[in-house]
Design a protein around this motif. Structure first.
Motif, PDB file in Angstrom:
ATOM      1  N   GLU A 344       0.829  -1.205   0.000  1.00 55.15           N
ATOM      2  CA  GLU A 344       0.000   0.000   0.000  1.00 55.15           C
ATOM      3  C   GLU A 344       0.863   1.254   0.000  1.00 55.15           C
ATOM      4  N   LYS A 345       1.898   1.262   0.818  1.00 54.30           N
ATOM      5  CA  LYS A 345       2.750   2.449   0.942  1.00 54.30           C
ATOM      6  C   LYS A 345       3.551   2.693  -0.340  1.00 54.30           C
ATOM      7  N   VAL A 346       4.100   1.635  -0.899  1.00 53.87           N
ATOM      8  CA  VAL A 346       4.864   1.786  -2.145  1.00 53.87           C
ATOM      9  C   VAL A 346       3.947   2.275  -3.263  1.00 53.87           C
ATOM     10  N   PHE A 347       2.763   1.693  -3.363  1.00 57.21           N
ATOM     11  CA  PHE A 347       1.839   2.073  -4.431  1.00 57.21           C
ATOM     12  C   PHE A 347       1.377   3.517  -4.264  1.00 57.21           C
ATOM     13  N   ASP A 348       1.041   3.911  -3.039  1.00 57.17           N
ATOM     14  CA  ASP A 348       0.627   5.297  -2.784  1.00 57.17           C
ATOM     15  C   ASP A 348       1.764   6.267  -3.081  1.00 57.17           C
ATOM     16  N   SER A 349       2.991   5.901  -2.713  1.00 56.08           N
ATOM     17  CA  SER A 349       4.143   6.771  -2.981  1.00 56.08           C
ATOM     18  C   SER A 349       4.393   6.891  -4.479  1.00 56.08           C
ATOM     19  N   GLY A 596      14.653   4.862  -9.812  1.00 53.79           N
ATOM     20  CA  GLY A 596      14.406   4.426 -11.184  1.00 53.79           C
ATOM     21  C   GLY A 596      13.244   5.216 -11.755  1.00 53.79           C
ATOM     22  N   ASN A 597      12.707   4.781 -12.892  1.00 50.84           N
ATOM     23  CA  ASN A 597      11.574   5.493 -13.480  1.00 50.84           C
ATOM     24  C   ASN A 597      10.255   4.867 -13.019  1.00 50.84           C
ATOM     25  N   PHE A 598       9.164   5.450 -13.482  1.00 50.57           N
ATOM     26  CA  PHE A 598       7.853   5.018 -13.005  1.00 50.57           C
ATOM     27  C   PHE A 598       7.571   3.559 -13.344  1.00 50.57           C
ATOM     28  N   SER A 599       7.820   3.182 -14.579  1.00 50.84           N
ATOM     29  CA  SER A 599       7.543   1.812 -14.997  1.00 50.84           C
ATOM     30  C   SER A 599       8.407   0.816 -14.228  1.00 50.84           C
ATOM     31  N   GLN A 600       9.674   1.169 -14.017  1.00 47.91           N
ATOM     32  CA  GLN A 600      10.566   0.284 -13.274  1.00 47.91           C
ATOM     33  C   GLN A 600      10.143   0.161 -11.814  1.00 47.91           C
ATOM     34  N   CYS A 601       9.661   1.267 -11.245  1.00 47.56           N
ATOM     35  CA  CYS A 601       9.208   1.238  -9.852  1.00 47.56           C
ATOM     36  C   CYS A 601       8.038   0.277  -9.696  1.00 47.56           C
ATOM     37  N   TYR A 602       7.072   0.368 -10.623  1.00 47.43           N
ATOM     38  CA  TYR A 602       5.930  -0.536 -10.520  1.00 47.43           C
ATOM     39  C   TYR A 602       6.362  -1.980 -10.772  1.00 47.43           C
ATOM     40  N   SER A 603       7.258  -2.197 -11.718  1.00 44.59           N
ATOM     41  CA  SER A 603       7.732  -3.554 -12.000  1.00 44.59           C
ATOM     42  C   SER A 603       8.438  -4.147 -10.788  1.00 44.59           C
ATOM     43  N   THR A 604       9.181  -3.298 -10.068  1.00 43.43           N
ATOM     44  CA  THR A 604       9.858  -3.773  -8.859  1.00 43.43           C
ATOM     45  C   THR A 604       8.844  -4.176  -7.799  1.00 43.43           C
ATOM     46  N   LEU A 605       7.772  -3.384  -7.667  1.00 38.02           N
ATOM     47  CA  LEU A 605       6.704  -3.746  -6.741  1.00 38.02           C
ATOM     48  C   LEU A 605       6.094  -5.086  -7.138  1.00 38.02           C
ATOM     49  N   GLU A 606       5.863  -5.246  -8.414  1.00 34.46           N
ATOM     50  CA  GLU A 606       5.301  -6.493  -8.936  1.00 34.46           C
ATOM     51  C   GLU A 606       6.239  -7.664  -8.670  1.00 34.46           C
ATOM     52  N   ASN A 607       7.541  -7.452  -8.924  1.00 37.56           N
ATOM     53  CA  ASN A 607       8.527  -8.515  -8.728  1.00 37.56           C
ATOM     54  C   ASN A 607       8.693  -8.868  -7.253  1.00 37.56           C
ATOM     55  N   ASN A 608       8.665  -7.853  -6.394  1.00 29.54           N
ATOM     56  CA  ASN A 608       8.790  -8.112  -4.954  1.00 29.54           C
ATOM     57  C   ASN A 608       7.642  -8.981  -4.457  1.00 29.54           C
ATOM     58  N   GLN A 609       6.451  -8.728  -4.997  1.00 32.28           N
ATOM     59  CA  GLN A 609       5.316  -9.556  -4.596  1.00 32.28           C
ATOM     60  C   GLN A 609       5.558 -11.007  -5.006  1.00 32.28           C
ATOM     61  N   GLY A 610       6.049 -11.192  -6.221  1.00 33.88           N
ATOM     62  CA  GLY A 610       6.324 -12.543  -6.690  1.00 33.88           C
ATOM     63  C   GLY A 610       7.399 -13.233  -5.857  1.00 33.88           C
ATOM     64  N   ILE A 611       8.447 -12.481  -5.498  1.00 34.15           N
ATOM     65  CA  ILE A 611       9.529 -13.050  -4.689  1.00 34.15           C
ATOM     66  C   ILE A 611       9.022 -13.406  -3.292  1.00 34.15           C
ATOM     67  N   ASP A 612       8.273 -12.476  -2.685  1.00 35.53           N
ATOM     68  CA  ASP A 612       7.744 -12.724  -1.341  1.00 35.53           C
ATOM     69  C   ASP A 612       6.822 -13.937  -1.338  1.00 35.53           C
ATOM     70  N   SER A 613       5.983 -14.039  -2.361  1.00 35.83           N
ATOM     71  CA  SER A 613       5.045 -15.157  -2.433  1.00 35.83           C
ATOM     72  C   SER A 613       5.783 -16.472  -2.644  1.00 35.83           C
ATOM     73  N   SER A 614       6.778 -16.469  -3.546  1.00 32.74           N
ATOM     74  CA  SER A 614       7.531 -17.693  -3.823  1.00 32.74           C
ATOM     75  C   SER A 614       8.308 -18.150  -2.590  1.00 32.74           C
ATOM     76  N   LYS A 615       8.919 -17.187  -1.899  1.00 36.66           N
ATOM     77  CA  LYS A 615       9.696 -17.525  -0.699  1.00 36.66           C
ATOM     78  C   LYS A 615       8.794 -18.096   0.382  1.00 36.66           C
ATOM     79  N   ASN A 616       7.655 -17.452   0.600  1.00 32.85           N
ATOM     80  CA  ASN A 616       6.751 -17.930   1.647  1.00 32.85           C
ATOM     81  C   ASN A 616       6.150 -19.289   1.282  1.00 32.85           C
TER      82      ASN A 616
END
Length: 682
Positions: A344-349, A596-616
């Motif tokens: 939520e915080k990353v997306f709002d920022s 980074g830029n806007f698209s990269q920021c959102y992609s990082t958020l997307e990737n972090n979700q995938g990493i967190d989900s895979s790890k858990n």
């Protein structure tokens, strides 16, 4: 040695009874082979031994027992496996609760196989590129606005999904998990009481103990519990063991979940929503417990209520609380898990940075006016007078919208009046409507009357009036015009022949807001839920500024190119938050989380979700594997095996047959003793 004549029959009878009871227990095991939670039972047998010496016995060492006794029916359980299973099922509960929310986050942010926000950013870039080639073209400006609206639609949808995920998690925690835990504790307390009463009557209550163990196993999936057993003596010699259930906190503290004379009292859990610095729910929760105590039923124990949120070690409640309360590196201080708050915080920022970047680039320096579409000029009323008419000159305000603003000015015939104030001096009172303001303007003009010239003749005195029906500000000559005066629309002018005009100027401090985006709640900080397109942009009263250079031509597009470049420029994304110190003083702090830029920021958020989900998920799979192995080990000890029970059937059947044969043999021996002894020589 003296021996009872019929003692052997007693031994045989007890052996047959023990075998019968063993066969009954074996049948009970077989009957419940598919019963969930059933624990395999066994007959407890002890040998009946003589006690003390008899004076008629010449050799005490030659004494034998009096057979077998059924001392009770017991369950076959391994306490170590119970502990291991409950510890592991708590870990499964933690990871499983986290994974449930992470899967929902994946549905929100994963754009691997669907077009959404990243595609909208790309489309916005393309539309800005088209606008740069067609600067100040309203059609291409509206295309950019449409692309922004599509982008905001995706942002709002993701925001709504995040909100729903949080609300559902809170609702499930309060109305499912907490209620289930309280229900389990209530059931355990009730079972403790029922088992105690039953055992007082001599019933081992093994099936009730199975139910209690199942409840304890279920409870362990929600909370990290330990179970020890306390011995209570009932009757003369009978002893009863009841479980003492304890919640183990990460702070080293323990909280009793059962208490009382025989475990009939139980703890109660509750959940409260945490409030932010302004007293509003912030989406996080607090978990509290009123521990069990040895007080009588009905005693008010609310004073014992303890917040254990930060001391939960494992279990599905901790997993859900982690998802609701923790934001990883965006917490101050940083926490050990990225929960909902992080996303939520990353997306709002991300949204806040996007909106402010475009608003700053589209900032305007020109003041604006409150009243718009004022008449550029007026005209006289055409007439040929017969000596009974007065000359008239009018300004029409039927198309004017808005109202005058404070400190705006109106200049007439070299005299400047200022709107605002109480009307004294050169000020004009601003009315609640434009009509009232124009009436006040007419009154002010009459305090400094200006004579007008009709057909270049001697100046003619007159007065100003505002007609709010016809929306006209009209000057009317004081006296009738001489007969034969021909008045055209251009006949009336200022002295000296100049046109009659008003000069209306905006307040220099009122700068026209050309922000492309606004907040729907009036706050200054943009979030994914409150961002919207400015109403002025929607109704075309503002537009994208192509250049800030006033000397540049109409085709200049340097500012549009800056907007286009801003989408791909690297920037420091920061999370802004308010913190209160020990003295109660608030301060605004920042945590940088990506460059980074806007698209990269959102992609990082997307990737972090995938990493967190895979790890858990890997952690969850490991815990499930261990708990399955432990469950299998438990079943190997406590579960019913048809092979083993089949062997027991044959074993106890043969034992029963042997005891019966033993009784027959004794009968034959006794027959010899009674009927065939002492008959020699008859």
């Amino acid at each position: 040695m003296t021996r009872s004549t019929f003692s052997g029959f007693t031994i045989a009878q007890l052996a047959m009874t023990a075998s019968q009871r063993a066969l009954d227990v074996t049948g009970q095991n077989i009957a419940n082979i598919n019963t969930k939670g059933y624990t395999r039972q066994q007959v407890d047998l002890v040998s009946i031994n003589l006690r003390g010496a008899e004076p008629t016995s010449s050799n005490p060492g030659s004494k034998i027992g009096y057979g077998v006794e059924v001392s009770g029916i017991s369950q076959i359980r391994d306490p170590f496996l119970d502990v291991q299973y409950r510890n592991q099922i708590a870990k499964v509960g933690t990871a499983d609760a986290r994974q449930a929310v992470l899967d929902q986050l994946g549905n929100i942010f994963d754009e691997t196989d669907k077009d959404a926000l990243k595609k909208a950013l790309s489309d916005l870039s393309s539309s800005l590129d088209q606008l740069s080639s067609n600067a100040n073209n309203s059609e291409f400006d509206s295309i950019v606005r449409s692309r922004c609206q599509v982008l905001l639609n995706y942002i709002h949808q993701k925001s709504a999904d995040l909100k729903t995920t949080r609300e559902e998690s809170i609702y499930g925690l309060e109305n499912t998990d907490i209620k289930t835990v309280n229900s389990l504790l209530s059931d355990i307390g009730e079972l403790n009481d029922t088992i105690w009463k039953s055992q007082m009557l001599g019933n081992p209550s093994l099936e009730l103990m199975d139910q209690r163990n199942s409840k304890l196993d279920d409870l362990a999936s929600y909370l990290p519990i330990s179970v020890s057993y306390k011995e209570v003596t009932i009757g003369t010699n009978a002893k009863y063991n009841y479980p003492v259930v304890t919640l183990n906190g990460s702070n080293g503290m323990s909280y009793e979940l059962t208490a009382g004379e025989h475990g009939e009292n139980f703890a109660a859990f509750s959940m409260d929503q945490h409030l932010d610095l302004d007293g509003n729910p912030d989406g996080t929760v607090r978990i509290s417990v009123i521990p069990a105590a040895d007080y009588p039923a009905g005693t008010d124990l609310s004073a014992l209520k303890t917040d254990i949120t930060d001391y939960l070690k494992e279990g599905s409640i901790k997993g859900t609380v982690d998802m609701l309360n923790k934001s990883g590196e965006l917490d101050d201080p940083a926490s050990d898990f990225r929960g909902l708050g992080y996303y939520e915080k990353v997306f709002d920022s991300f949204v806040n940075s996007f909106a402010k970047t475009f608003n700053d680039l589209n900032g305007n320096m020109q003041p604006y006016t409150g009243a718009n579409v004022l008449p550029s000029s007026g005209s006289a009323t055409p007439m040929n007078t017969d000596g009974n008419q007065k000359a008239e000159f009018s300004f029409g305000f039927s198309n004017t919208i808005g109202n005058f603003l404070n400190n705006e000015t109106f200049t007439f015939n070299g005299k400047t009046y200022t709107f605002g104030g109480d009307g004294s001096g050169d000020t004009i009172v601003i009315g609640s409507t434009l009509d009232e303001s124009l009436k006040n303007l007419a009154d002010k003009l009459n305090t400094n009357p200006v004579d007008l010239s009709v057909n270049g003749a001697t100046p003619v005195p007159g007065t100003w009036n505002y007609d709010n029906v016809n929306k006209k500000l009209t000057w009317t000559s004081t006296n009738n015009m001489p007969s034969g005066t021909a008045i055209t629309k251009d006949s009336i002018k200022l002295q000296g022949g100049g046109p009659i005009v008003f000069s209306y100027k905006a307040n220099p401090l009122n700068v026209k807001n050309f922000d492309l985006f606004k907040t729907s709640d009036g706050t200054k900080k943009f979030t994914s839920s409150n961002i919207k397109i400015n109403d002025d942009w929607m109704n075309n009263s503002i537009h994208i500024i192509s250049t800030h250079d006033e000397k540049a031509g109409s085709t200049a597009n340097d500012n549009i190119l800056k907007m286009l470049k801003s989408l791909t420029d690297n920037r420091d994304f920061k999370y802004e938050y308010t913190k209160m110190d020990a003295s109660g003083n608030k301060s605004t702090n920042y945590i940088s989380f990506y460059t980074g830029n806007f698209s990269q920021c959102y992609s990082t958020l997307e990737n972090n979700q995938g990493i967190d989900s895979s790890k858990n998920k890997s952690i969850l799979d490991n815990h499930v594997t261990v708990v399955k192995k432990t469950a299998n080990d438990k079943d190997g000890v406590s579960g019913v095996s048809l092979d083993e029970e089949g062997i027991n059937l044959m074993h106890y059947q043969k034992s029963f047959s042997a005891a019966a044969r033993f009784m027959t043999t004794l009968d034959q021996a006794l027959d010899v003793l009674i009927n065939n002894t002492g008959v020699v020589g008859r």
